[in-house]
Design an enzyme around this catalytic site. Sequence first.
Site, PDB file in Angstrom:
ATOM      1  N   SER A 134       4.738  67.595 -22.833  1.00  0.00           N
ATOM      2  CA  SER A 134       5.933  67.995 -23.596  1.00  0.00           C
ATOM      3  C   SER A 134       5.440  68.882 -24.741  1.00  0.00           C
ATOM      4  O   SER A 134       4.233  68.878 -25.046  1.00  0.00           O
ATOM      5  CB  SER A 134       6.583  66.728 -24.184  1.00  0.00           C
ATOM      6  OG  SER A 134       7.485  67.035 -25.228  1.00  0.00           O
ATOM      7  N   TYR A 147       6.162  58.463 -28.313  1.00  0.00           N
ATOM      8  CA  TYR A 147       6.268  59.602 -27.382  1.00  0.00           C
ATOM      9  C   TYR A 147       5.172  60.631 -27.671  1.00  0.00           C
ATOM     10  O   TYR A 147       4.483  61.091 -26.760  1.00  0.00           O
ATOM     11  CB  TYR A 147       7.663  60.218 -27.525  1.00  0.00           C
ATOM     12  CG  TYR A 147       8.036  61.199 -26.430  1.00  0.00           C
ATOM     13  CD1 TYR A 147       8.395  60.751 -25.161  1.00  0.00           C
ATOM     14  CD2 TYR A 147       8.040  62.570 -26.666  1.00  0.00           C
ATOM     15  CE1 TYR A 147       8.743  61.648 -24.152  1.00  0.00           C
ATOM     16  CE2 TYR A 147       8.396  63.472 -25.664  1.00  0.00           C
ATOM     17  CZ  TYR A 147       8.748  63.008 -24.412  1.00  0.00           C
ATOM     18  OH  TYR A 147       9.097  63.903 -23.412  1.00  0.00           O
TER      19      TYR A 147
END
Length: 272
Positions: A134, A147
Amino acid sequence: MKDLKGKTAAITGAGSGLGRAMALAFAQEGMKLALADVDEAGLSGTRNLVKEAFTMKVDVSKESEVQAFCDRIEKPYLVCNNAGVSTLGAAWEQSAGDWQWILGVNLWGVIHGVRAFVPRLIAQNEGHVVNTASVSGLISPPGSSGYNVTKHAVVTFSETLLHDLRERGSPVGVSVLCPAYVPTGIADSERNRPAGLAAAPKNEITSAREANLKKAVASGKLSADDVAKAVVAAVKEDRFYILTHPRIKGAIQARMEDILNERAPRDPMRLG
Ligand SMILES: NC(=O)c1ccc[n+]([C@@H]2O[C@H](COP(=O)([O-])OP(=O)(O)OC[C@H]3O[C@@H](n4cnc5c(N)ncnc54)[C@H](O)[C@@H]3O)[C@@H](O)[C@H]2O)c1
């Protein structure tokens, strides 16, 4: 330029979002598909869209399940370690359950995938690994420490994997996918939380951040299909970094400059 026709793509998290879009895009290239997900209904939905695919219920956080998935595939060529979840909260607020869950899926899922598949790709002397990270693997937005930790880990894991393959003279390719917001089910990850891994109680800041994340994901300008097209192109061209949202490069540069200048990091969400 790699020719993908007739070769097999194994994709995790293929029941929704980016994994489903990658399945469709690689099917269009004439690839055979092996699709895995914890969500069986989602997997059937993807299989109906691509017409033909081997599908298997797999929890990527479990080594034995990823290995069993790998063992069922005759000759894997492309492996997309893509399954992922998102949790929110400051580092000290996220529950141990949050940490275990997100590390299990986003990081161990990728490690299990590489450990199961890469020895086979090396033995075949061909193949390609795509790990989904990401932009949160390249910058550190506040409020999503779990995350960010997993995605930074997936970036360095992928970089090291490439070095290790080349050191051993293997031509197996590696790419790391680093998208920004794309409309998928990622902001609704709670649907996949395993029983027994309790969430932390939400406070005002986390609830506001959750609402913002849902809005940002839903209004992402690039679609999952656009991202999947970028992945196909990168695999064919054997490109490592897949940065689908070029505007994010300013924030990456700011982070690198802060490191090189040994100053405290600026908040990437407030760079203007
Ligand atoms: N959508 C975005 O904005 C965005 C941005 C950057 C990175 N990503 C990454 O893209 C990847 C795909 O997510 P998405 O956006 O398509 O979200 P999504 O929720 O639509 O898809 C994720 C899929 O992973 C599956 N999954 C969850 N836990 C699993 C497990 N333990 N084992 C197997 N499968 C599991 C889900 O069932 C789902 O089908 C994730 O790694 C995510 O972190 C997404």
